[in-house]
Write a protein that holds these residues in place. Structure first.
Motif, PDB file in Angstrom:
ATOM      1  N   THR A   1     -11.393   5.740 -15.090  1.00  0.00           N
ATOM      2  CA  THR A   1     -10.599   4.153 -14.453  1.00  0.00           C
ATOM      3  C   THR A   1      -9.409   5.547 -13.758  1.00  0.00           C
ATOM      4  OG1 THR A   1      -9.278   6.019 -16.545  1.00  0.00           O
ATOM      5  CG2 THR A   1     -10.197   3.617 -16.718  1.00  0.00           C
ATOM      6  N   ASN A   2     -10.391   6.426 -13.217  1.00  0.00           N
ATOM      7  CA  ASN A   2      -9.236   6.774 -12.371  1.00  0.00           C
ATOM      8  C   ASN A   2      -8.881   6.347 -10.597  1.00  0.00           C
ATOM      9  OD1 ASN A   2      -8.780  10.021 -13.321  1.00  0.00           O
ATOM     10  ND2 ASN A   2     -11.216   9.731 -13.100  1.00  0.00           N
ATOM     11  N   ILE A   3      -9.904   5.432 -10.734  1.00  0.00           N
ATOM     12  CA  ILE A   3     -10.052   4.455  -9.789  1.00  0.00           C
ATOM     13  C   ILE A   3      -9.834   3.193  -9.603  1.00  0.00           C
ATOM     14  CG2 ILE A   3     -10.931   2.860  -7.162  1.00  0.00           C
ATOM     15  CD1 ILE A   3     -12.186   5.766  -6.543  1.00  0.00           C
ATOM     16  N   ALA A   4     -10.191   2.229 -10.999  1.00  0.00           N
ATOM     17  CA  ALA A   4     -10.031   1.071 -11.456  1.00  0.00           C
ATOM     18  C   ALA A   4      -8.946   0.750 -12.709  1.00  0.00           C
ATOM     19  CB  ALA A   4     -11.887   0.567 -11.805  1.00  0.00           C
ATOM     20  N   GLY A   5      -8.134   1.831 -12.159  1.00  0.00           N
ATOM     21  CA  GLY A   5      -7.278   1.822 -13.572  1.00  0.00           C
ATOM     22  C   GLY A   5      -5.695   1.255 -12.039  1.00  0.00           C
ATOM     23  N   MET A   6      -6.267   1.459 -11.104  1.00  0.00           N
ATOM     24  CA  MET A   6      -4.835   0.976  -9.652  1.00  0.00           C
ATOM     25  C   MET A   6      -5.629   0.039  -8.569  1.00  0.00           C
ATOM     26  SD  MET A   6      -2.176   1.222  -9.530  1.00  0.00           S
ATOM     27  CE  MET A   6      -1.133   2.642 -10.655  1.00  0.00           C
ATOM     28  N   ILE A   7      -6.794  -0.045  -8.491  1.00  0.00           N
ATOM     29  CA  ILE A   7      -7.209  -1.129  -7.865  1.00  0.00           C
ATOM     30  C   ILE A   7      -8.339  -1.706  -7.892  1.00  0.00           C
ATOM     31  CG2 ILE A   7      -8.808  -0.750  -5.461  1.00  0.00           C
ATOM     32  CD1 ILE A   7      -7.811   2.222  -4.764  1.00  0.00           C
ATOM     33  N   ASP A   8      -8.149  -2.918  -8.017  1.00  0.00           N
ATOM     34  CA  ASP A   8      -9.423  -3.446  -7.970  1.00  0.00           C
ATOM     35  C   ASP A   8     -10.669  -3.680  -7.721  1.00  0.00           C
ATOM     36  OD1 ASP A   8     -10.872  -6.433  -8.660  1.00  0.00           O
ATOM     37  OD2 ASP A   8      -9.275  -7.154  -8.085  1.00  0.00           O
ATOM     38  N   CYS A   9     -11.232  -2.768  -8.031  1.00  0.00           N
ATOM     39  CA  CYS A   9     -12.684  -2.615  -7.219  1.00  0.00           C
ATOM     40  C   CYS A   9     -13.224  -3.982  -6.549  1.00  0.00           C
ATOM     41  CB  CYS A   9     -13.490  -2.039  -8.024  1.00  0.00           C
ATOM     42  SG  CYS A   9     -12.437   0.399  -8.369  1.00  0.00           S
TER      43      CYS A   9
ATOM     44  N   MET B   1     -17.472   8.374   3.913  1.00  0.00           N
ATOM     45  CA  MET B   1     -17.248   8.429   2.960  1.00  0.00           C
ATOM     46  C   MET B   1     -15.430   7.991   2.611  1.00  0.00           C
ATOM     47  SD  MET B   1     -17.591  10.965  -0.284  1.00  0.00           S
ATOM     48  CE  MET B   1     -16.805  11.017  -1.402  1.00  0.00           C
ATOM     49  N   VAL B   2     -15.241   7.453   2.173  1.00  0.00           N
ATOM     50  CA  VAL B   2     -13.845   6.779   2.412  1.00  0.00           C
ATOM     51  C   VAL B   2     -12.906   6.924   0.114  1.00  0.00           C
ATOM     52  CG1 VAL B   2     -12.010   4.897   1.808  1.00  0.00           C
ATOM     53  CG2 VAL B   2     -14.112   4.464   3.236  1.00  0.00           C
ATOM     54  N   ASN B   3     -11.596   7.512   0.371  1.00  0.00           N
ATOM     55  CA  ASN B   3     -11.671   7.966  -0.123  1.00  0.00           C
ATOM     56  C   ASN B   3     -10.197   7.432  -0.863  1.00  0.00           C
ATOM     57  OD1 ASN B   3      -9.647   9.687  -2.633  1.00  0.00           O
ATOM     58  ND2 ASN B   3      -9.426  11.613  -0.824  1.00  0.00           N
ATOM     59  N   ILE B   4     -10.557   6.258  -1.137  1.00  0.00           N
ATOM     60  CA  ILE B   4     -10.131   5.384  -2.750  1.00  0.00           C
ATOM     61  C   ILE B   4      -8.678   6.089  -3.367  1.00  0.00           C
ATOM     62  CG2 ILE B   4     -11.153   3.544  -1.152  1.00  0.00           C
ATOM     63  CD1 ILE B   4     -12.043   2.595  -4.323  1.00  0.00           C
ATOM     64  N   ARG B   5      -9.446   7.230  -4.070  1.00  0.00           N
ATOM     65  CA  ARG B   5      -8.741   7.708  -4.966  1.00  0.00           C
ATOM     66  C   ARG B   5      -7.684   8.413  -4.541  1.00  0.00           C
ATOM     67  NH1 ARG B   5     -12.083  11.902  -9.233  1.00  0.00           N
ATOM     68  NH2 ARG B   5     -11.356  13.561  -7.092  1.00  0.00           N
ATOM     69  N   GLU B   6      -7.482   9.582  -4.185  1.00  0.00           N
ATOM     70  CA  GLU B   6      -6.598  10.903  -3.812  1.00  0.00           C
ATOM     71  C   GLU B   6      -5.493   9.886  -3.026  1.00  0.00           C
ATOM     72  OE1 GLU B   6      -9.248  14.119  -5.261  1.00  0.00           O
ATOM     73  OE2 GLU B   6      -9.333  11.634  -4.420  1.00  0.00           O
ATOM     74  N   HIS B   7      -6.164   9.608  -2.149  1.00  0.00           N
ATOM     75  CA  HIS B   7      -5.528   8.573  -0.885  1.00  0.00           C
ATOM     76  C   HIS B   7      -4.658   7.115  -1.435  1.00  0.00           C
ATOM     77  CE1 HIS B   7      -7.611  10.976   2.292  1.00  0.00           C
ATOM     78  NE2 HIS B   7      -6.441  11.803   1.828  1.00  0.00           N
ATOM     79  N   GLY B   8      -5.492   6.769  -2.415  1.00  0.00           N
ATOM     80  CA  GLY B   8      -5.299   4.678  -2.833  1.00  0.00           C
ATOM     81  C   GLY B   8      -4.999   5.809  -4.420  1.00  0.00           C
ATOM     82  N   SER B   9      -5.602   5.262  -5.720  1.00  0.00           N
ATOM     83  CA  SER B   9      -5.105   4.687  -6.842  1.00  0.00           C
ATOM     84  C   SER B   9      -4.007   5.697  -7.397  1.00  0.00           C
ATOM     85  CB  SER B   9      -6.274   4.678  -7.857  1.00  0.00           C
ATOM     86  OG  SER B   9      -7.022   6.056  -7.735  1.00  0.00           O
ATOM     87  N   TRP B  10      -4.401   7.123  -6.627  1.00  0.00           N
ATOM     88  CA  TRP B  10      -3.692   8.651  -7.201  1.00  0.00           C
ATOM     89  C   TRP B  10      -2.281   8.117  -6.369  1.00  0.00           C
ATOM     90  CZ3 TRP B  10      -6.963  13.352  -8.252  1.00  0.00           C
ATOM     91  CH2 TRP B  10      -8.260  12.621  -8.981  1.00  0.00           C
ATOM     92  N   VAL B  11      -2.259   7.862  -5.516  1.00  0.00           N
ATOM     93  CA  VAL B  11      -0.914   8.373  -5.151  1.00  0.00           C
ATOM     94  C   VAL B  11       0.475   6.654  -4.859  1.00  0.00           C
ATOM     95  CG1 VAL B  11      -1.809   9.770  -3.640  1.00  0.00           C
ATOM     96  CG2 VAL B  11      -1.783   7.498  -2.925  1.00  0.00           C
TER      97      VAL B  11
END
Length: 271
Positions: free
Chosen positions: A23-31, A104-114
């Motif tokens: 859920t770190n990414i999928a909890g905010m971003i529609d993967c 590599m694309v950081n969609i966790r720190e640069h996306g879902s977490w912010v």
């Protein structure tokens, strides 16, 4: 794929892999939406999402797609490169590609977490994936190689910071060349009476360190000297210093220990 796309993106095609990271990414971003968007980008041959791309099944998916689909570039949208860039480079290499044909694309720190808005975070993830697909197409194969290096260290500036750094390096077993443009080492601290905020005697702190630079077998101080050449790219080419003429002869010294004419023909920059 059109001929233009083949020239720009490579002939084999690009594989895009979107990691849910639980859920770190999928909890905010529609993967699933990001993966579907990746499939529409020029040069992309396959675009998938998976729960944990860093897991063994996730890495095996990348390797198998490279073999089965003939991919020649890989993009993974997941967490921080500091954490798993080497993991996915190894997976890319395990599939038979040069490990540097990976982005590599950081969609966790640069996306879902912010982000607090899922729609905005998803759109940003799409933009990051699109940029990575464009970039990875321009990657060229790199090969790691080993080059011999000299373990000597040059410290430029023999104030209290430079002296302390030189002594620390010498105690660690490195041969240190301490270069100072003034006739004596010590810098501004040698002019002070007391130091703030403890009002300790400046000379009491500095003098033992100045003496130590002369007594250490692995330390070579050079006062009244300036740098004249830098070995920015070649580890086998030493940096050189020029000793000023005041109170001594004009000689050249290099970090390799020779006392011959400096190989640099360029005029030495002044401080």
């Amino acid at each position: 794929m059109t001929e233009r796309n083949k020239r720009e993106y490579g002939g084999g095609g690009i594989g895009v892999y979107v990691c849910q990271c639980g859920t770190n990414i999928a909890g905010m971003i529609d993967c699933a939406e990001v993966a579907a968007f990746g499939a529409t980008l020029p040069g992309v041959k396959i675009s998938r999402e998976y729960k944990y791309m860093c897991s063994d099944p996730g890495q095996e998916m990348i390797k198998q797609d490279i073999r089965d689909l003939g991919l020649d570039r890989i993009v993974v949208a997941s967490c921080s490169p500091h954490l798993h860039e080497k993991t996915f480079r190894d997976a890319t290499s395990g599939g038979g590609l040069n490990p540097y044909f990976f982005q590599m694309v950081n969609i966790r720190e640069h996306g879902s977490w912010v982000h607090t808005d899922g729609a905005s975070a998803t759109e940003k993830a799409k933009d990051l994936v699109r940029a990575a697909v464009r970039r990875v197409a321009m990657h060229k194969p790199l090969e790691a190689r080993r080059v011999p290096i000299k373990e000597g260290v040059m410290v430029v500036g023999a104030g209290i910071a430079g002296i302390h750094a030189a002594l620390t390096l010498a105690n660690a077993g490195k041969h240190v060349y301490l270069v100072e443009r003034e006739p004596t080492i010590g810098g501004h601290m040698a002019m002070f009476d007391k130091t703030f905020p403890t009002l300790d005697c400046a000379a009491c702190i500095l003098t033992p360190k100045m003496t130590a630079t002369r007594s250490r077998s692995r330390s070579t101080p050079a006062s009244s000297s300036t740098t004249c050449a830098w070995a920015a790219r070649s580890a086998s080419m030493p940096a050189c210093t020029r000793r000023e003429r005041s109170r001594m002869s004009s000689t050249w010294a290099s970090a390799c220990g020779s006392r011959s004419t400096c190989p640099s023909r360029r005029p030495c920059p002044r401080w």
